[in-house]
Write an enzyme that holds these catalytic residues in place. Structure first.
Site, PDB file in Angstrom:
ATOM      1  N   SER A   1     -16.586   5.928  -7.552  1.00 33.28           N
ATOM      2  CA  SER A   1     -17.877   5.815  -6.859  1.00 33.28           C
ATOM      3  C   SER A   1     -18.322   7.158  -6.312  1.00 33.28           C
ATOM      4  CB  SER A   1     -17.830   4.886  -5.652  1.00 33.28           C
ATOM      5  OG  SER A   1     -16.819   3.991  -5.674  1.00 33.28           O
TER       6      SER A   1
ATOM      7  N   ASN B   1     -25.272   5.077  -4.524  1.00 29.94           N
ATOM      8  CA  ASN B   1     -24.824   5.440  -3.182  1.00 29.94           C
ATOM      9  C   ASN B   1     -25.702   6.500  -2.522  1.00 29.94           C
ATOM     10  OD1 ASN B   1     -22.709   3.622  -2.806  1.00 29.94           O
ATOM     11  ND2 ASN B   1     -21.393   4.814  -4.155  1.00 29.94           N
TER      12      ASN B   1
ATOM     13  N   HIS C   1     -20.043   3.056 -13.788  1.00 30.90           N
ATOM     14  CA  HIS C   1     -19.954   2.655 -12.378  1.00 30.90           C
ATOM     15  C   HIS C   1     -20.418   1.209 -12.238  1.00 30.90           C
ATOM     16  CE1 HIS C   1     -21.206   3.361  -7.937  1.00 30.90           C
ATOM     17  NE2 HIS C   1     -19.925   3.054  -8.010  1.00 30.90           N
TER      18      HIS C   1
ATOM     19  N   GLU D   1     -24.122   1.738 -13.674  1.00 31.39           N
ATOM     20  CA  GLU D   1     -24.662   3.097 -13.798  1.00 31.39           C
ATOM     21  C   GLU D   1     -23.784   3.800 -14.830  1.00 31.39           C
ATOM     22  OE1 GLU D   1     -26.402   5.037  -9.811  1.00 31.39           O
ATOM     23  OE2 GLU D   1     -24.375   4.297  -9.527  1.00 31.39           O
TER      24      GLU D   1
HETATM   25  N1  LIG Z   1     -14.386  -1.626  -4.321  1.00 30.08           N
HETATM   26  C1  LIG Z   1     -15.641  -1.358  -4.629  1.00 30.08           C
HETATM   27  O1  LIG Z   1     -16.597  -1.966  -4.105  1.00 30.08           O
HETATM   28  C2  LIG Z   1     -15.958  -0.307  -5.671  1.00 30.08           C
HETATM   29  C3  LIG Z   1     -17.234  -0.314  -6.262  1.00 30.08           C
HETATM   30  C4  LIG Z   1     -17.508   0.599  -7.292  1.00 30.08           C
HETATM   31  C5  LIG Z   1     -16.530   1.501  -7.671  1.00 30.08           C
HETATM   32  N2  LIG Z   1     -15.298   1.512  -7.061  1.00 30.08           N
HETATM   33  C6  LIG Z   1     -14.289   2.480  -7.536  1.00 30.08           C
HETATM   34  O2  LIG Z   1     -13.363   1.769  -8.356  1.00 30.08           O
HETATM   35  C7  LIG Z   1     -12.076   2.397  -8.270  1.00 30.08           C
HETATM   36  C8  LIG Z   1     -11.056   1.356  -7.875  1.00 30.08           C
HETATM   37  O3  LIG Z   1     -11.399   0.809  -6.630  1.00 30.08           O
HETATM   38  P1  LIG Z   1     -10.843  -0.612  -6.134  1.00 30.08           P
HETATM   39  O4  LIG Z   1     -11.670  -0.974  -4.966  1.00 30.08           O
HETATM   40  O5  LIG Z   1     -10.697  -1.522  -7.281  1.00 30.08           O
HETATM   41  O6  LIG Z   1      -9.384  -0.163  -5.639  1.00 30.08           O
HETATM   42  P2  LIG Z   1      -8.103  -1.117  -5.380  1.00 30.08           P
HETATM   43  O7  LIG Z   1      -7.250  -0.381  -4.409  1.00 30.08           O
HETATM   44  O8  LIG Z   1      -8.541  -2.512  -5.099  1.00 30.08           O
HETATM   45  O9  LIG Z   1      -7.369  -1.146  -6.804  1.00 30.08           O
HETATM   46  C9  LIG Z   1      -6.756  -0.034  -7.390  1.00 30.08           C
HETATM   47  C10 LIG Z   1      -5.583  -0.524  -8.239  1.00 30.08           C
HETATM   48  O10 LIG Z   1      -5.077   0.580  -8.994  1.00 30.08           O
HETATM   49  C11 LIG Z   1      -3.670   0.450  -9.021  1.00 30.08           C
HETATM   50  N3  LIG Z   1      -3.050   1.715  -9.411  1.00 30.08           N
HETATM   51  C12 LIG Z   1      -2.606   2.725  -8.627  1.00 30.08           C
HETATM   52  N4  LIG Z   1      -2.083   3.708  -9.395  1.00 30.08           N
HETATM   53  C13 LIG Z   1      -2.210   3.296 -10.686  1.00 30.08           C
HETATM   54  C14 LIG Z   1      -1.831   3.841 -11.944  1.00 30.08           C
HETATM   55  N5  LIG Z   1      -1.220   5.022 -12.007  1.00 30.08           N
HETATM   56  N6  LIG Z   1      -2.115   3.132 -13.075  1.00 30.08           N
HETATM   57  C15 LIG Z   1      -2.722   1.921 -13.010  1.00 30.08           C
HETATM   58  N7  LIG Z   1      -3.073   1.355 -11.833  1.00 30.08           N
HETATM   59  C16 LIG Z   1      -2.814   2.023 -10.700  1.00 30.08           C
HETATM   60  C17 LIG Z   1      -3.306  -0.059  -7.648  1.00 30.08           C
HETATM   61  O11 LIG Z   1      -2.008  -0.635  -7.652  1.00 30.08           O
HETATM   62  C18 LIG Z   1      -4.422  -1.076  -7.410  1.00 30.08           C
HETATM   63  O12 LIG Z   1      -4.058  -2.348  -7.887  1.00 30.08           O
HETATM   64  C19 LIG Z   1     -12.233   3.545  -7.286  1.00 30.08           C
HETATM   65  O13 LIG Z   1     -12.479   4.731  -8.005  1.00 30.08           O
HETATM   66  C20 LIG Z   1     -13.461   3.140  -6.478  1.00 30.08           C
HETATM   67  O14 LIG Z   1     -14.165   4.254  -5.960  1.00 30.08           O
HETATM   68  C21 LIG Z   1     -14.995   0.615  -6.091  1.00 30.08           C
END
Ligand SMILES: NC(=O)c1ccc[n+]([C@@H]2O[C@H](COP(=O)([O-])OP(=O)(O)OC[C@H]3O[C@@H](n4cnc5c(N)ncnc54)[C@H](O)[C@@H]3O)[C@@H](O)[C@H]2O)c1
Length: 286
Positions: A122, A193, A143, A155
């Site tokens: 993000s 954002n 995104h 996006e």
């Molecule tokens: N949560 C939101 O609303 C949102 C929205 C858009 C984008 N994002 C982006 O999405 C991405 C993930 O966010 P999230 O909220 O899902 O995070 P999260 O913490 O819920 O999930 C991340 C997952 O990745 C796993 N992980 C860690 N190291 C890893 C590896 N080496 N290989 C595979 N998996 C691994 C973790 O164990 C975890 O299960 C981030 O870049 C975030 O900025 C999040």
């Protein structure tokens, strides 16, 4: 990679976004390799996918007989070698540059050269992530919005190095998921954002300065501007810590003091009032 040769998609990370992304690809008929570092994270991700498919069945969006078929398209792996057959990869690991760097290096060394890697970050520069790989022209941003199975927007972010072919394939692929792909160039906060976070920040200033209560600010925006959720309700849903982090990215990346995070937002984060996930933010969640 031509769009029609994409049959198997690997999703890195089975958390909030990863399980949603795996869900929509499997729903659209793709084989999905879901990778996380521990079996328990994969278990939790698959359980969430099951529950979200049940929700779609209840709403009449999915036939009951389809659930098993969709789940059957998912394969969960902990070993990075398991993603080798993928034709397209979406990275959704935690928002930390060191983690992204390690995951991208591993994936880059294993995947076939023509495979596109998309990041769901993000706030990290797509251009800088692309530069960490040996395939910067086959790197792109995808995104997705949370919750992924529900939200229509994707996006599609063009890094400086992204080739036209990579960009077009990714736009089409997002369309095949039933999403609305929107072309955006790499810039801090992209469009979503860049526009949303200053709105949330200004709403927080209204509360801090005593202009109105959080309930009142949300009511103004819901009933006066037709927003389905008030900005502070939405901030609680996103996580106030995430909001502060994104304001920092905007401030650092764009260099304009208008992007400084509202002190009240920072104070709530310091108190552990992170929003829905901690039970309290601008609103209280019993
Ligand atoms: N949560 C939101 O609303 C949102 C929205 C858009 C984008 N994002 C982006 O999405 C991405 C993930 O966010 P999230 O909220 O899902 O995070 P999260 O913490 O819920 O999930 C991340 C997952 O990745 C796993 N992980 C860690 N190291 C890893 C590896 N080496 N290989 C595979 N998996 C691994 C973790 O164990 C975890 O299960 C981030 O870049 C975030 O900025 C999040």
């Amino acid at each position: 990679m031509l769009i029609d040769s994409i049959k198997t998609v690997a999703v890195l990370g089975a958390g909030t976004m990863g399980n949603g992304i795996a869900h929509v690809f499997a729903r659209a008929g793709y084989k999905v390799i879901l990778r996380d570092v521990e079996q328990r994270f994969l278990g939790r991700g698959l359980e969430t996918i099951g529950k979200n498919l049940d929700r779609e069945i209840k709403k009449g969006k999915l036939a009951e007989t389809e659930k098993g078929i969709v789940l059957g398209r998912l394969q969960a792996v902990t070993e990075i070698g398991g993603i080798a057959p993928a034709d397209f990869v979406v990275e959704a690991v935690p928002e930390k540059v060191e983690i992204k760097r390690a995951v991208l290096a591993e994936a880059d060394s294993i995947l076939r050269p023509e495979v596109i890697i998309a990041s769901n970050t993000s706030s990290i520069s797509m251009t800088s992530l692309a530069a960490l790989t040996d395939r910067p022209d086959r790197f792109v941003g995808m995104h997705f919005m949370n919750p992924v199975p529900v939200m229509v927007l994707v996006e599609v972010i063009r890094a400086l190095q992204t080739s036209d072919a990579t960009f077009e394939t990714t736009m089409k692929l997002a369309g095949r998921l039933g999403k609305k792909p929107v072309a955006v160039n790499d810039a801090p906060g992209f469009v979503s954002n860049r526009v949303l976070m200053p709105l949330i920040n200004e709403a927080a200033y209204c509360v801090m300065e005593g202009v109105a209560t959080a309930e009142a600010v949300d009511t103004v925006m819901k009933t006066g501007m037709n927003h389905p959720m008030g900005p502070l309700e939405l901030a609680d849903f996103i996580g106030l810590d995430v909001c502060v982090d994104i304001m920092l990215v905007l401030q650092e990346g764009l260099g304009d003091p208008k992007y400084r995070a509202c002190p009240l937002l920072k104070k709530y984060v310091a108190a552990g009032w992170l929003g829905r996930k901690s039970g309290r933010g601008f609103h209280i969640y019993p």
